[in-house]
Design a protein around this motif. Structure first.
Motif, PDB file in Angstrom:
ATOM      1  N   LYS A  91      36.942  34.572  30.385  1.00  0.00           N
ATOM      2  CA  LYS A  91      36.981  33.299  31.102  1.00  0.00           C
ATOM      3  C   LYS A  91      36.845  33.471  32.613  1.00  0.00           C
ATOM      4  N   ILE A  92      36.937  34.726  33.091  1.00  0.00           N
ATOM      5  CA  ILE A  92      36.819  34.987  34.524  1.00  0.00           C
ATOM      6  C   ILE A  92      35.362  34.803  34.947  1.00  0.00           C
ATOM      7  N   THR A  93      35.131  34.072  36.024  1.00  0.00           N
ATOM      8  CA  THR A  93      33.770  33.890  36.543  1.00  0.00           C
ATOM      9  C   THR A  93      33.639  34.642  37.862  1.00  0.00           C
ATOM     10  N   GLY A  94      32.560  35.408  37.983  1.00  0.00           N
ATOM     11  CA  GLY A  94      32.313  36.130  39.214  1.00  0.00           C
ATOM     12  C   GLY A  94      33.203  37.348  39.363  1.00  0.00           C
ATOM     13  N   ASN A  95      33.141  37.936  40.558  1.00  0.00           N
ATOM     14  CA  ASN A  95      33.933  39.119  40.874  1.00  0.00           C
ATOM     15  C   ASN A  95      33.988  39.234  42.382  1.00  0.00           C
ATOM     16  N   VAL A 149      37.515  43.807  40.187  1.00  0.00           N
ATOM     17  CA  VAL A 149      38.721  43.166  39.659  1.00  0.00           C
ATOM     18  C   VAL A 149      38.549  42.803  38.189  1.00  0.00           C
ATOM     19  N   LEU A 150      37.377  42.304  37.843  1.00  0.00           N
ATOM     20  CA  LEU A 150      37.136  41.919  36.448  1.00  0.00           C
ATOM     21  C   LEU A 150      37.266  43.128  35.528  1.00  0.00           C
TER      22      LEU A 150
END
Length: 630
Positions: A468-472, A598-599
């Motif tokens: 669900k994480i978008t980008g970095n 981070v992702l």
């Protein structure tokens, strides 16, 4: 008709690539007392500059002994034999010249960092100049070695150790003054020994809640150095002598000797479980010279019933111990349990000291019964601006002060100990088990709601779905490293402030089994703090993985009881996934790496948490504590 293997690129061929090239190691054994006093690490750095390698004098993998070093050429490949011999000769001559200059400083009056120590008081410049060049006969000990701890450390009260019996005689002008002040005896006083147990009257009150009893003495064998000065040969001699002595023990004293050198893991773990093992790492023992050649020449004897022990070549040549109970010689203070012993050693007989201990313990027990009556009085809360001060009212205190939780035997007083003892707390409360949040919910709920800014009835939702994480983080951002960590607690065990010793060891043993099942990029090793080798400890320090003792909150809240037992660090081979065991939480699960991905770090963390949870479930059938509100 065969020749030696001679490779056109790598020279003479050896099994170990470090020996390729010449395969030649040219060395001398040389005394460098000036460099030793200046610092072994500084000597190593200087040898690096000179393309030399310093080692101990005990063979290829031996340790350094005294001020004698094995100095050899560092390189093998890329230099001819003639070049390496020339480098060694020139380098040794340079080290020797420098050592002579350093020796001139060796006898200069030293700066004593422990300014309030008895060494600082009695080792005057006049006395230093008188004795600084003297060397004792038995162990070759010097005044500088005797006061090394006071020179190197700033926390010593005495700061002096004897390296042999000669030290007390040869340096008596200094030792006598320190001994007289510390023990409170007069010049000319003589100590009397008395081991006649028939002279003891009475015993500790059988109603007193005494868990265990132990009595120990130190003994040293004539003709051998004491631990700070004992030579390697003397230490091995003491051990061999005692091996023969132990073999003659009969009846209830018969048992086995366990040398530390080459000790099997199963034996080590049993000695840890029995609290019989002594370990390396104490700054005083290291600086004073007692840990030289560790662990050679050291070991532990105990009888079959585990009621009689002898430590060989720890702080004394012999520590002779008679314990009865479960805590052992190295046990720590747990909760309201204390180790009460005689303070004095010198100037009183053994009978007098035992009598003093019995009478004193009985007196303390009587006084404790009176103090327990005040235990439930509303406490003074020093952190007057804390949430504890706001919400632990007298009414709520009176309501809950006598309640004891089921899992860890935790109380409200223990929960708010930091707010009572310290004046700098914002919250000031810790939970000792999951029960604490339930049993003391009238207090905990109010503190949690105000601190986290949530409303009554709010429920926490966990979501580890990294998809669900978008980008970095922008890859051009100068991010040095990324770390994400969580705490987790296993159901059925106390939390760190309240966890019992048995529960803490249970968590560690459970996690040892779980770690062994980790695979692929999570596979690695677990390093228990108890009995940790110095090389392992230093590597964990260098990697910034090691957690340590000393935080006031952790100490007062009870999280450092029995330190360092039951605690340790797991990390995977890549050093990107860690688990701290039994620090502030039962488990601190950490994902980290260089750079700003981070992702990727979160993805590894999510995978790691699930792996830990599955492994724990497989090991014991338990889940992580997951409260529907918090």
């Amino acid at each position: 008709g065969k020749d030696f293997c001679l490779d056109e690129k790598y020279g003479y061929v050896h099994s170990c690539p470090t020996n390729l090239g010449t395969g030649m190691r040219a060395s001398v054994h040389i005394d460098l007392p000036g460099w030793t006093a200046h610092g072994v690490d500084k000597l190593k750095a200087r040898c690096e500059e000179l393309s030399l390698q310093p080692r101990g004098t005990r063979g290829e993998s031996g340790g350094q002994t005294g001020c004698t070093y094995d100095i050899s050429n560092k390189h093998r490949l890329g230099y001819s034999e003639v070049q390496l011999i020339q480098t060694m000769i020139d380098g040794v001559n340079k080290l020797y010249d420098e050592d002579l200059e350093l020796q001139k400083k060796l006898y200069a009056f030293p700066e004593i960092k422990s300014v309030n120590s008895l060494v600082a008081k009695y080792v005057t410049k006049e006395r230093w100049d008188k004795y600084c060049k003297h060397v004792t006969g038995t162990a070759g000990f010097t005044l500088r070695k005797a006061i090394a701890c006071a020179i190197e450390l700033d926390n010593q009260s005495n700061g002096v150790y004897a390296g042999d019996w000669d030290s007390y005689k040869d340096f008596s002008e200094i030792f006598d003054l320190i001994i007289q002040e510390y023990h409170g005896i007069k010049p000319g006083a003589k100590h009397t020994s008395d081991m006649d147990f028939s002279k003891i009257t009475g015993n500790v009150n059988p109603d007193a809640p005494v868990h265990s009893t132990r009595i120990r003495v130190g003994r040293s064998i004539d003709g051998y150095g004491l631990s700070p000065g004992i030579t390697r040969e003397q230490r091995i001699g003491v051990e061999n002598l005692m091996k023969g002595a132990f073999a003659t023990f009969k009846d209830n004293l018969a048992g086995n000797y366990y040398p530390l050198l080459g000790m099997e893991e199963s034996v080590r773990q049993q000695l840890v479980d029995d609290h019989f093992l002594f370990v390396t790492g104490d700054p005083n023992l290291k600086i004073s010279g007692m840990e030289r050649d560790w662990p050679e020449g050291r070991g532990i004897f105990h009888n079959t019933d585990k009621t009689f022990l002898v430590w060989v070549n720890e702080e004394d040549q012999l520590r002779i111990i008679s314990p009865r109970g479960t805590r052992g010689e190295s046990g720590g203070q747990t909760g309201c349990t204390y180790d009460i012993s005689n303070k004095h050693r010198l100037g009183y007989s053994e009978v007098q000291l035992i009598q003093t201990m019995i009478d004193g313990v009985n007196k303390l027990y009587d006084e404790d019964l009176e103090l327990q009556k005040k235990l439930y009085a509303f406490p003074e809360i020093k952190s007057v601006n804390s949430l504890v001060a706001k919400y632990v009212t007298k009414e709520r205190w009176d309501k809950y002060c006598k309640h004891v939780t089921g899992t860890a035997g935790f109380t409200l007083r223990k929960a708010i100990a930091c707010a009572i003892e310290l004046d700098n707390q914002s919250n000031g409360v810790y939970a000792g088990d999951w029960d604490s949040y339930k049993d003391f919910s009238e207090i905990f709920d109010l503190i949690i709601q105000e601190y986290h800014g949530i409303k009554p009835g709010a429920k926490h939702t966990s979501d580890m779905d990294f998809s669900k994480i978008t980008g970095n983080v922008n890859p051009d951002a100068p991010v040095h490293s990324t770390r994400i960590r969580v705490g987790r607690s296993i159901d059925g065990y106390g939390l760190s402030p309240g966890i019992t010793r048995e529960q803490r060891i249970g968590v560690e043993n459970l996690m040892k089994g779980a770690f062994a099942t980790f695979k692929d990029n999570l596979a690695g090793n677990y390093y228990p703090l108890l009995g940790m080798e110095e090389s392992v400890r230093q590597q964990l320090v260098d990697d910034h993985f090691l957690f340590v003792t000393g935080d006031p909150n952790l100490k007062i809240s009870g999280m450092e009881r029995d330190w360092p037992e039951g605690r340790g660090i797991f990390h995977n081979t890549d050093k990107t996934f860690l688990v701290w065991v039994n620090e502030e939480d039962q488990l601190r699960i950490i994902s980290m790496e260089k750079g700003g991905d981070v992702l990727g770090v979160f993805k590894r963390l999510a995978h790691g948490i699930q792996t830990v949870a599955d492994s724990v479930k497989s090991e014991c059938g338990k889940d992580f504590m997951l409260d529907e509100k918090y």
